[in-house]
Motif scaffolding. Structure first.
Motif, PDB file in Angstrom:
ATOM      1  N   LEU A 179      31.010 -40.158  10.117  1.00  0.00           N
ATOM      2  CA  LEU A 179      32.389 -40.612   9.946  1.00  0.00           C
ATOM      3  C   LEU A 179      32.440 -41.916   9.164  1.00  0.00           C
ATOM      4  CD1 LEU A 179      33.927 -39.795  13.453  1.00  0.00           C
ATOM      5  CD2 LEU A 179      34.297 -38.579  11.299  1.00  0.00           C
ATOM      6  N   GLU A 180      31.535 -42.819   9.458  1.00  0.00           N
ATOM      7  CA  GLU A 180      31.492 -44.091   8.736  1.00  0.00           C
ATOM      8  C   GLU A 180      31.147 -43.869   7.271  1.00  0.00           C
ATOM      9  OE1 GLU A 180      29.178 -48.425   8.908  1.00  0.00           O
ATOM     10  OE2 GLU A 180      28.715 -46.845  10.373  1.00  0.00           O
ATOM     11  N   ALA A 181      30.133 -43.029   7.018  1.00  0.00           N
ATOM     12  CA  ALA A 181      29.739 -42.754   5.636  1.00  0.00           C
ATOM     13  C   ALA A 181      30.864 -42.078   4.867  1.00  0.00           C
ATOM     14  CB  ALA A 181      28.486 -41.893   5.623  1.00  0.00           C
ATOM     15  N   ALA A 182      31.560 -41.148   5.507  1.00  0.00           N
ATOM     16  CA  ALA A 182      32.642 -40.426   4.835  1.00  0.00           C
ATOM     17  C   ALA A 182      33.764 -41.377   4.443  1.00  0.00           C
ATOM     18  CB  ALA A 182      33.177 -39.329   5.745  1.00  0.00           C
ATOM     19  N   ARG A 183      34.109 -42.290   5.326  1.00  0.00           N
ATOM     20  CA  ARG A 183      35.179 -43.238   5.008  1.00  0.00           C
ATOM     21  C   ARG A 183      34.782 -44.156   3.848  1.00  0.00           C
ATOM     22  NH1 ARG A 183      35.381 -43.785  10.813  1.00  0.00           N
ATOM     23  NH2 ARG A 183      37.105 -42.566  11.672  1.00  0.00           N
ATOM     24  N   LYS A 184      33.547 -44.575   3.838  1.00  0.00           N
ATOM     25  CA  LYS A 184      33.091 -45.490   2.791  1.00  0.00           C
ATOM     26  C   LYS A 184      33.182 -44.868   1.406  1.00  0.00           C
ATOM     27  CE  LYS A 184      29.922 -48.432   5.429  1.00  0.00           C
ATOM     28  NZ  LYS A 184      28.494 -48.824   5.640  1.00  0.00           N
ATOM     29  N   VAL A 185      32.874 -43.573   1.316  1.00  0.00           N
ATOM     30  CA  VAL A 185      32.829 -42.922  -0.002  1.00  0.00           C
ATOM     31  C   VAL A 185      34.090 -42.139  -0.316  1.00  0.00           C
ATOM     32  CG1 VAL A 185      30.313 -42.787   0.128  1.00  0.00           C
ATOM     33  CG2 VAL A 185      31.694 -40.832   0.885  1.00  0.00           C
ATOM     34  N   GLY A 186      35.027 -42.105   0.627  1.00  0.00           N
ATOM     35  CA  GLY A 186      36.291 -41.431   0.360  1.00  0.00           C
ATOM     36  C   GLY A 186      36.338 -39.958   0.689  1.00  0.00           C
ATOM     37  N   LEU A 187      35.352 -39.452   1.429  1.00  0.00           N
ATOM     38  CA  LEU A 187      35.395 -38.060   1.850  1.00  0.00           C
ATOM     39  C   LEU A 187      36.439 -37.875   2.948  1.00  0.00           C
ATOM     40  CD1 LEU A 187      31.673 -36.847   2.143  1.00  0.00           C
ATOM     41  CD2 LEU A 187      33.466 -35.802   0.752  1.00  0.00           C
ATOM     42  N   PRO A 188      37.244 -36.824   2.897  1.00  0.00           N
ATOM     43  CA  PRO A 188      38.222 -36.586   3.973  1.00  0.00           C
ATOM     44  C   PRO A 188      37.518 -36.440   5.314  1.00  0.00           C
ATOM     45  CG  PRO A 188      38.725 -35.222   2.074  1.00  0.00           C
ATOM     46  CD  PRO A 188      37.385 -35.851   1.798  1.00  0.00           C
ATOM     47  N   ALA A 189      37.887 -37.289   6.247  1.00  0.00           N
ATOM     48  CA  ALA A 189      37.248 -37.269   7.560  1.00  0.00           C
ATOM     49  C   ALA A 189      38.286 -37.209   8.672  1.00  0.00           C
ATOM     50  CB  ALA A 189      36.350 -38.497   7.729  1.00  0.00           C
ATOM     51  N   GLY A 190      39.440 -36.647   8.369  1.00  0.00           N
ATOM     52  CA  GLY A 190      40.490 -36.555   9.377  1.00  0.00           C
ATOM     53  C   GLY A 190      40.251 -35.457  10.395  1.00  0.00           C
ATOM     54  N   ARG A 191      39.347 -34.536  10.056  1.00  0.00           N
ATOM     55  CA  ARG A 191      39.027 -33.462  10.989  1.00  0.00           C
ATOM     56  C   ARG A 191      37.534 -33.206  10.978  1.00  0.00           C
ATOM     57  NH1 ARG A 191      42.103 -27.579  11.608  1.00  0.00           N
ATOM     58  NH2 ARG A 191      41.367 -27.180  13.732  1.00  0.00           N
ATOM     59  N   MET A 192      36.979 -32.980  12.167  1.00  0.00           N
ATOM     60  CA  MET A 192      35.542 -32.715  12.278  1.00  0.00           C
ATOM     61  C   MET A 192      35.319 -31.603  13.288  1.00  0.00           C
ATOM     62  SD  MET A 192      32.441 -35.413  12.914  1.00  0.00           S
ATOM     63  CE  MET A 192      30.857 -35.132  12.103  1.00  0.00           C
ATOM     64  N   TYR A 193      34.545 -30.611  12.875  1.00  0.00           N
ATOM     65  CA  TYR A 193      34.218 -29.474  13.729  1.00  0.00           C
ATOM     66  C   TYR A 193      32.864 -29.735  14.384  1.00  0.00           C
ATOM     67  CZ  TYR A 193      37.959 -27.145  11.158  1.00  0.00           C
ATOM     68  OH  TYR A 193      39.173 -26.816  10.606  1.00  0.00           O
ATOM     69  N   VAL A 194      32.805 -29.569  15.704  1.00  0.00           N
ATOM     70  CA  VAL A 194      31.601 -29.882  16.465  1.00  0.00           C
ATOM     71  C   VAL A 194      31.234 -28.704  17.364  1.00  0.00           C
ATOM     72  CG1 VAL A 194      31.987 -32.376  16.434  1.00  0.00           C
ATOM     73  CG2 VAL A 194      33.012 -30.989  18.256  1.00  0.00           C
ATOM     74  N   SER A 195      30.062 -28.795  17.988  1.00  0.00           N
ATOM     75  CA  SER A 195      29.598 -27.702  18.853  1.00  0.00           C
ATOM     76  C   SER A 195      28.685 -28.248  19.934  1.00  0.00           C
ATOM     77  CB  SER A 195      28.841 -26.650  18.032  1.00  0.00           C
ATOM     78  OG  SER A 195      27.689 -27.232  17.451  1.00  0.00           O
ATOM     79  N   HIS A 196      28.481 -27.423  20.964  1.00  0.00           N
ATOM     80  CA  HIS A 196      27.541 -27.701  22.048  1.00  0.00           C
ATOM     81  C   HIS A 196      27.782 -29.067  22.698  1.00  0.00           C
ATOM     82  CE1 HIS A 196      24.752 -24.676  19.847  1.00  0.00           C
ATOM     83  NE2 HIS A 196      25.610 -24.075  20.634  1.00  0.00           N
ATOM     84  N   LEU A 197      29.024 -29.248  23.124  1.00  0.00           N
ATOM     85  CA  LEU A 197      29.406 -30.431  23.882  1.00  0.00           C
ATOM     86  C   LEU A 197      30.068 -29.984  25.178  1.00  0.00           C
ATOM     87  CD1 LEU A 197      31.101 -32.547  21.043  1.00  0.00           C
ATOM     88  CD2 LEU A 197      28.793 -32.868  21.957  1.00  0.00           C
ATOM     89  N   THR A 198      29.954 -30.807  26.211  1.00  0.00           N
ATOM     90  CA  THR A 198      30.673 -30.536  27.458  1.00  0.00           C
ATOM     91  C   THR A 198      32.120 -31.005  27.299  1.00  0.00           C
ATOM     92  OG1 THR A 198      30.192 -32.683  28.439  1.00  0.00           O
ATOM     93  CG2 THR A 198      28.527 -30.940  28.727  1.00  0.00           C
ATOM     94  N   PRO A 199      33.011 -30.554  28.174  1.00  0.00           N
ATOM     95  CA  PRO A 199      34.401 -31.035  28.100  1.00  0.00           C
ATOM     96  C   PRO A 199      34.507 -32.560  28.174  1.00  0.00           C
ATOM     97  CG  PRO A 199      34.287 -29.097  29.501  1.00  0.00           C
ATOM     98  CD  PRO A 199      32.870 -29.468  29.176  1.00  0.00           C
ATOM     99  N   ASP A 200      33.714 -33.182  29.053  1.00  0.00           N
ATOM    100  CA  ASP A 200      33.755 -34.646  29.163  1.00  0.00           C
ATOM    101  C   ASP A 200      33.286 -35.315  27.878  1.00  0.00           C
ATOM    102  OD1 ASP A 200      34.758 -34.545  31.713  1.00  0.00           O
ATOM    103  OD2 ASP A 200      32.796 -34.778  32.684  1.00  0.00           O
ATOM    104  N   GLN A 201      32.232 -34.773  27.280  1.00  0.00           N
ATOM    105  CA  GLN A 201      31.733 -35.330  26.028  1.00  0.00           C
ATOM    106  C   GLN A 201      32.755 -35.178  24.907  1.00  0.00           C
ATOM    107  OE1 GLN A 201      28.108 -33.115  25.588  1.00  0.00           O
ATOM    108  NE2 GLN A 201      26.941 -34.431  26.981  1.00  0.00           N
TER     109      GLN A 201
END
Length: 380
Positions: A179-201
């Motif tokens: 997320l930090e790298a994307a913001r620095k270079v101007g990549l759209p980072a408003g949405r991120m798809y993730v996997s293998h996390l618990t509900p709390d995580q």
């Protein structure tokens, strides 16, 4: 689906392969009935098939594309996963070739085709994905492959984590770095798809980065987390007595003792005998694999079928649609027409018939096999 939505708001159902044993069309029906408008599929071929029967707002193709496209792929709503410069070049060039024919409607409008992509971020999985050090080059690479006909829109970032061997703190660091790298270079980072996390995580991520819309991809954990309502069975087709030393089967092997050959429906075409390589951890698991390896040397192979709670042995390797089991003399033997429980890997299984209590519905082909199914039966 409702409970999953509560735990992972805005989650993305994954529909791919054999539909986790239920069939892709059946899962697509369930998703639409639940009011979900976005899904993820494994390959572009799966996207093409589902688009013939179902309509979604957005369909994410998870596997990077390195094959040629066709006119049927000139559709809005698809989002392609891109994890390398080579994949980006191929995808853009494929659409450029399609659109170069001025007889096609897309070029006649004069408007460029909008190619939607997800930037795949390499994680500890070390599967395909851009390296963190490449983040600053991605936008330049995108500009290189754009043309008057093809315009590329980055819909967000995507990262895939291992199921085990990586704690949440490490996953959090990787997400934060990207997320930090994307913001620095101007990549759209408003949405991120993730996997293998618990509900709390997952909730921790949404609190830590409230400006980012996180979406959980769920496949196995969605469709196969509770298999208590699934029962798979096989029907006994024939029972024949065999004497010690008597030959039988395709290879004309000799029976090593007196007993019975029991033919049951279901073979390799149904996923019987198909296994994924095992990853042994610890001495106990290694010893167990060694014992089975020794059995295999003597043509002894444990089957996924059971009778009266006991696991059964193959008499010979399973055929395409039939398996032959060995019952030693003196043991209880099932009758023709009796059903035996069979434990199959749902992600490799194909079922001949489904039973939804109290109705039985016959399926006559592989395409029909993908349409419906709650309780599955491996036998016609």
């Amino acid at each position: 689906m409702e409970e999953t939505e509560k735990r992972f708001p805005g989650f993305i159902p994954v529909i791919k392969g054999n539909g986790y044993g239920f069939g892709n069309r059946y899962l697509a029906d369930e998703v639409l009935q639940a009011g979900k408008e976005d899904i993820a599929v494994g390959t572009v071929d799966e996207a093409r098939q589902l688009e013939k029967t179902h309509s979604f707002r957005e369909m994410i193709v998870l596997t990077p594309l390195l094959t040629e496209l066709n006119v049927a792929d000139l559709v809005p709503g698809r989002v392609y996963t891109v994890g390398s410069r080579e994949q980006l070049r191929h995808l853009a060039a494929s659409f450029e070739r399609l659109l170069s024919d001025d007889r096609r409607a897309w070029t006649q409008t004069g408007a460029p085709f909008r190619l939607n992509i997800l930037i795949k971020c390499r994680s500890a999985m070390k599967r395909y994905g851009f390296d963190l050090q490449e983040a600053g080059k991605v936008l330049d690479w995108i500009r290189e492959v754009e043309s008057d006909r093809v315009r590329i829109e980055v819909k967000g970032l995507s990262i895939h984590f291992p199921k085990t061997g990586m704690d949440f703190a490490a996953k959090e660091r990787e997400i934060g770095n990207w997320l930090e790298a994307a913001r620095k270079v101007g990549l759209p980072a408003g949405r991120m798809y993730v996997s293998h996390l618990t509900p709390d995580q997952f909730q921790n991520l949404t609190r830590q980065w409230p400006e980012v819309e996180f979406s959980m991809r769920l496949g196995t954990d969605l469709w196969l987390s509770d298999k208590s309502f699934i029962e798979t069975k096989s029907t006994v087709l024939d029972v024949k007595e065999v004497k010690r030393g008597e030959r039988f089967g395709y290879k004309q092997l000799r029976s090593y003792r007196n007993g019975w050959l029991v033919c049951v429906a279901g073979g390799t075409a149904n996923g019987v005998g198909l296994e994924s390589p095992a990853s042994a951890r610890g001495l106990k698991e290694r010893l167990k694999l060694t014992v089975f390896w020794i059995f295999h040397l003597f043509n002894l192979h444990l089957s996924p079928f059971t009778y009266k709670g006991k696991r059964l042995w193959f008499a010979e390797p399973p055929h395409m649609q039939t398996s032959v089991l060995f019952f030693p003399s003196g043991s209880p033997v099932p009758e023709v027409g009796e059903e035996l429980p069979v434990q199959l890997r749902m992600t490799t299984a194909t079922f001949d018939r489904l039973v939804t209590d109290p109705e039985v519905e016959e399926l006559s082909g592989r395409e029909e096999q993908e349409e419906k199914g709650k309780a599955l039966n491996a036998i016609p």
